[in-house]
Design an enzyme around this catalytic site. Structure first.
Site, PDB file in Angstrom:
ATOM      1  N   HIS A  61       0.838  -1.226   0.000  1.00 33.11           N
ATOM      2  CA  HIS A  61       0.000   0.000   0.000  1.00 33.11           C
ATOM      3  C   HIS A  61       0.869   1.270   0.000  1.00 33.11           C
ATOM      4  CE1 HIS A  61      -2.993   2.992   0.856  1.00 33.11           C
ATOM      5  NE2 HIS A  61      -2.486   3.223   2.060  1.00 33.11           N
ATOM      6  N   HIS A  86       3.688   7.134   5.280  1.00 38.22           N
ATOM      7  CA  HIS A  86       2.512   7.891   5.730  1.00 38.22           C
ATOM      8  C   HIS A  86       1.708   7.189   6.823  1.00 38.22           C
ATOM      9  CE1 HIS A  86       0.305   5.418   2.726  1.00 38.22           C
ATOM     10  NE2 HIS A  86      -0.759   5.680   3.451  1.00 38.22           N
ATOM     11  N   ASP A  87       1.825   5.848   6.935  1.00 34.54           N
ATOM     12  CA  ASP A  87       1.087   5.129   7.984  1.00 34.54           C
ATOM     13  C   ASP A  87       1.980   4.670   9.129  1.00 34.54           C
ATOM     14  OD1 ASP A  87      -1.485   5.315   7.034  1.00 34.54           O
ATOM     15  OD2 ASP A  87      -1.334   3.548   5.757  1.00 34.54           O
ATOM     16  N   GLU A  90       1.159   6.286  12.627  1.00 35.31           N
ATOM     17  CA  GLU A  90      -0.187   5.927  13.072  1.00 35.31           C
ATOM     18  C   GLU A  90      -0.274   4.459  13.494  1.00 35.31           C
ATOM     19  OE1 GLU A  90      -4.734   5.561  11.437  1.00 35.31           O
ATOM     20  OE2 GLU A  90      -3.177   6.205  10.051  1.00 35.31           O
ATOM     21  N   ASP A  91       0.368   3.578  12.715  1.00 35.29           N
ATOM     22  CA  ASP A  91       0.169   2.130  12.928  1.00 35.29           C
ATOM     23  C   ASP A  91       1.250   1.453  13.762  1.00 35.29           C
ATOM     24  OD1 ASP A  91      -2.014   2.443  11.376  1.00 35.29           O
ATOM     25  OD2 ASP A  91      -1.228   1.492   9.583  1.00 35.29           O
ATOM     26  N   ASP A 153      -3.248   8.513  -1.479  1.00 30.76           N
ATOM     27  CA  ASP A 153      -3.613   7.440  -0.537  1.00 30.76           C
ATOM     28  C   ASP A 153      -5.051   6.993  -0.814  1.00 30.76           C
ATOM     29  OD1 ASP A 153      -3.647   5.792   1.746  1.00 30.76           O
ATOM     30  OD2 ASP A 153      -4.317   7.425   3.043  1.00 30.76           O
TER      31      ASP A 153
END
Length: 739
Positions: A61, A86-87, A90-91, A153
């Site tokens: 992704h 980008h994640d 957050e993750d 995204d």
């Protein structure tokens, strides 16, 4: 997974990464490649234990998003690195501070912006998606690239949604059509906008989508033949004229075909421009315009043009930076064909939007449409006091609005959304000019403030230092910039009236031997059935609470029997103290008005939906029962609006205390020198009164006059009538009621 599967997956990841570097629109230096590699390694490590719903490794992704950022949007190394990560924050356990240490503050800021968008907390009172979107736009203050990566995204998520449950697919696709596609359009990312719209349609109306796709396939051969026929004719002439060009046919998007079918109520076969021809020519910047019109001349030598459908975005580019010449001609077999003429530079800007726009800007000082739009957006975000849903609705309107081009008195060109009024124009020049606008001239003629502008109009704004916006101005403007500024000024005026009202109330109560304190304010709010103390002070300030009403309050207060009950009720009242102290003016929706002129008419409520004050409503003219009022979301609303549109009336609830109304006064008396002057002086010196029309005549020593004024309430009108009666020579002042 077996070791062989993992090995195959790792090879696939490596292939994707190599392709990412290969397809980058911008030339990457060795340092850029090192930074992207480092970001890739951080992302691979952070997501090593994660898998997507489809079962594939999560890292596919971020790489997919980075590929869109690199090739379709055309951003540089920092954005590619941020897209890969980008994640991550957050993750996983990686922090923004760690990213800043590993890379640089700019990349950390981009990743932080993307993380903030993802971490919007759910609030029960607002639409989650609207608030989410507003938060996303706030990152524009830091860096527009955050939004571009977010669009990438969203596109990648839309392209890989097959494994999701149906309800999630529909929700994400609806959000995409609602906000992401218009935003991509506004930032000039036309290819991405088309993909988002087509994918949105695929999940929201799958049957319609697949039907159009299969019909496009069925007619492809015939269309290719047609395109070839037109291309050969034009190519021959352009080669003779020495134009360097390429020519290609481009099918219209599935979504735009669907939109045309719905808007024009036609079948697929009846949509006539299902494809367009694009001529891309090679030219120096100096000759671009000349060659574009040379091609126009060649095209129209062969095919008859439709003058009403000529679009010249070379002389006046769209505010997204888009430049092209669009010609619609009558082609062979009696079919209309759209031909788009662009230079290679224009084509690149049309395909890449934001990134190419800045590549070609090369230090130009003049602000382009896109810069202006981004600045206006920042201003709207900073000054917006509306709730998230209203804000997004306003914003969306300005996103998709078609543009008109108008001129200032000095001949400068300005672009505004289609439907903008002369008052919108005043606010687009400067918000302070907008606020002080007294009148507007279009093409040398005085026009109302709500005059809808057309392309080519030249507008002059007449200002006055004494001018102030009224609540009606909100109905005169369409742009969110103007609406926000008017709301802000009205709020300031409201507070000013409230301050004056508080002083006035203190004096009036003193005469009634009552001291204004918190408990008295609470009692007054309750007595006048208001909600907040600001409501009370504002109404005293504008004169809608009269002396007699205050005397009634004082009489009730001194009544011992009532006081006994009041002490019993005090505890329940104190729990509302926070509500009473709120510094907002609440709307007491007590009057229903109809049409653009806010007419007061007789009506009945429809029993099918039973509207209550404050509901969004419309009026329906019945055959035997007059006007019936329905809620806009009434089960019968769509049927009534589609079958009997001519019998629908606009309707809305208003707060009569905040609504201005028109009153006509008839004045008679003895004619004397300076009477007219004295009369206008009395009217204009009266607070909150505007003269709308005045006609005076004198005959044989008698004087007759009729004056129409705009006032806020009855008590102001009474005061005005009393003051006019005091003028020397005036005999009678009566109010005229027109039916």
């Amino acid at each position: 997974m077996t070791e062989i599967d993992i090995e195959e997956e790792n090879k696939a990841i490596a292939r994707e990464y190599k392709e990412l570097l290969r397809i980058s629109y911008q030339t990457l230096s060795t340092d850029d490649k090192k930074m992207i590699r480092k970001a890739f390694d951080v992302a691979v490590d952070a997501h090593k234990d994660q898998r997507r719903k489809s079962g594939e490794a999560y890292i596919f992704h971020p790489i997919g998003v980075a590929k869109i950022v690199a090739s379709e949007i055309g951003l540089g190394a920092s954005s590619i690195a941020a897209a890969l990560m980008h994640d991550v924050v957050e993750d996983t356990d990686v922090t923004v501070e760690e990213i800043e240490k590993m890379f640089n503050p700019k990349i950390a800021q981009l990743v932080d912006g993307l993380t903030k968008i993802a971490q919007v907390k759910k609030d029960m009172n607002i639409s989650m998606q609207a608030e989410n979107f507003r938060k996303m736009l706030l990152t524009l203050n830091d860096d527009v690239r955050v939004i571009l990566i977010k669009i990438a995204d969203r596109l990648h998520n839309m392209q890989t949604m097959e494994s999701m449950p149906d309800y999630k697919q529909v929700k994400i696709a609806s959000e995409t059509l609602y906000i992401y596609a218009p935003l991509a359009h506004r930032l000039g990312l036309y290819n991405i906008k088309t993909k988002l719209e087509d994918l949105g349609l695929k999940y929201t109306e799958p049957d319609v989508y697949h039907e159009i796709v299969s019909k496009i396939k069925d007619t492809k051969e015939e269309q290719d033949e047609y395109i070839k026929l037109v291309s050969e004719v034009l190519s021959k002439s352009m080669e003779t004229e020495g134009v360097e060009f390429s020519i290609k046919g481009r099918p219209k998007s599935i979504y735009s075909i669907r939109r045309k079918m719905a808007a024009q109520n036609v079948t697929f076969d009846e949509v006539y421009d299902k494809f367009a021809l694009r001529i891309i020519y090679n030219s120096s910047l100096h000759d671009e315009k000349f060659i574009a019109w040379k091609i126009y001349s060649i095209v129209t030598d062969h095919y008859r043009p439709s003058p009403s459908r000529l679009r010249d975005w070379i002389s006046s580019p769209k505010s997204s930076g888009y430049e092209a010449l669009h010609i619609t001609v009558m082609g062979p077999k009696g079919r209309w064909v759209e031909i788009q003429v662009r230079s290679e530079r224009m084509d690149e800007i049309a395909e890449k939007g934001y990134a190419a726009h800045y590549k070609y800007k090369q230090g130009a000082n003049e602000e382009t449409g896109l810069d202006t739009w981004l600045n206006l957006l920042k201003e709207a975000l900073e000054s917006s006091e509306s709730n998230a849903v209203d804000f997004v609705e306003d914003f969306k309107m300005n996103l998709y609005a078609k543009e008109i081009f108008v001129f200032t008195p000095k001949g400068e060109i300005k672009s505004l959304p289609k439907g903008a009024t002369s008052l919108d124009f005043a606010f687009s020049i400067h918000s302070e000019i907008g606020v002080k606008t007294r009148g507007t001239k279009v093409n040398g003629k005085l026009v109302p403030l709500n005059y809808v502008l057309k392309s080519g109009d030249q507008i002059e704004i007449i200002t006055s230092v004494n001018q102030k916006p009224s609540i009606n101005w909100l109905d005169y403007v369409t742009t969110s910039r103007a609406k926000n500024k008017i709301r802000n000024v009205l709020n300031e005026n409201t507070k000013k009236h409230a301050e004056e009202g508080k002083e006035l109330l203190t004096r009036k109560l003193k005469q009634l031997k009552i001291t204004l304190n918190e408990s008295v304010v609470n009692e007054l709010v309750s007595f006048f059935k208001l909600k907040t103390s600001l409501d009370l002070f504002y109404r005293v300030g504008i004169g809608s609470i009269e002396n007699q009403q205050l005397k009634d309050f004082a009489a009730q207060k001194s009544n011992a029997f009532m006081n006994f009950f009041k002490t019993k009720m005090k505890r329940s009242a104190s729990s509302n103290q926070e509500e009473i102290d709120r510094p907002v003016l609440s709307n007491n929706y007590d009057m229903l008005v109809f049409g653009a002129e806010n007419d007061k008419l007789d009506y009945k409520f429809a029993s099918c939906c039973n509207p209550i004050p404050g509901d969004d409503v419309f009026g329906f003219i019945t055959i035997n029962e007059g006007i019936k009022v329905h809620k806009k979301d009434c089960p019968n609303a769509i049927a009534l609006q589609s079958n009997y549109a001519y019998r629908i009336m606009q309707a809305k609830w208003i707060d009569s205390s905040q609504q201005e109304f028109k009153a006509t006064l008839k004045i008679t008396g003895m004619d004397s020198l300076g009477l007219t002057n004295e009369l206008t002086k009395v009217i204009t010196s009266n607070m909150h009164v505007n003269i709308q029309s005045i006609s005076l005549s004198g005959e044989a020593g008698l004087f007759k006059g009729q004056v129409s004024v705009i006032v806020q309430n009855n008590s102001i009108l009474k005061k005005l009538i009393d003051n006019i009666k005091k003028i020397d020579g005036v005999d009678k002042v009566t109010r005229v009621y027109t039916n």
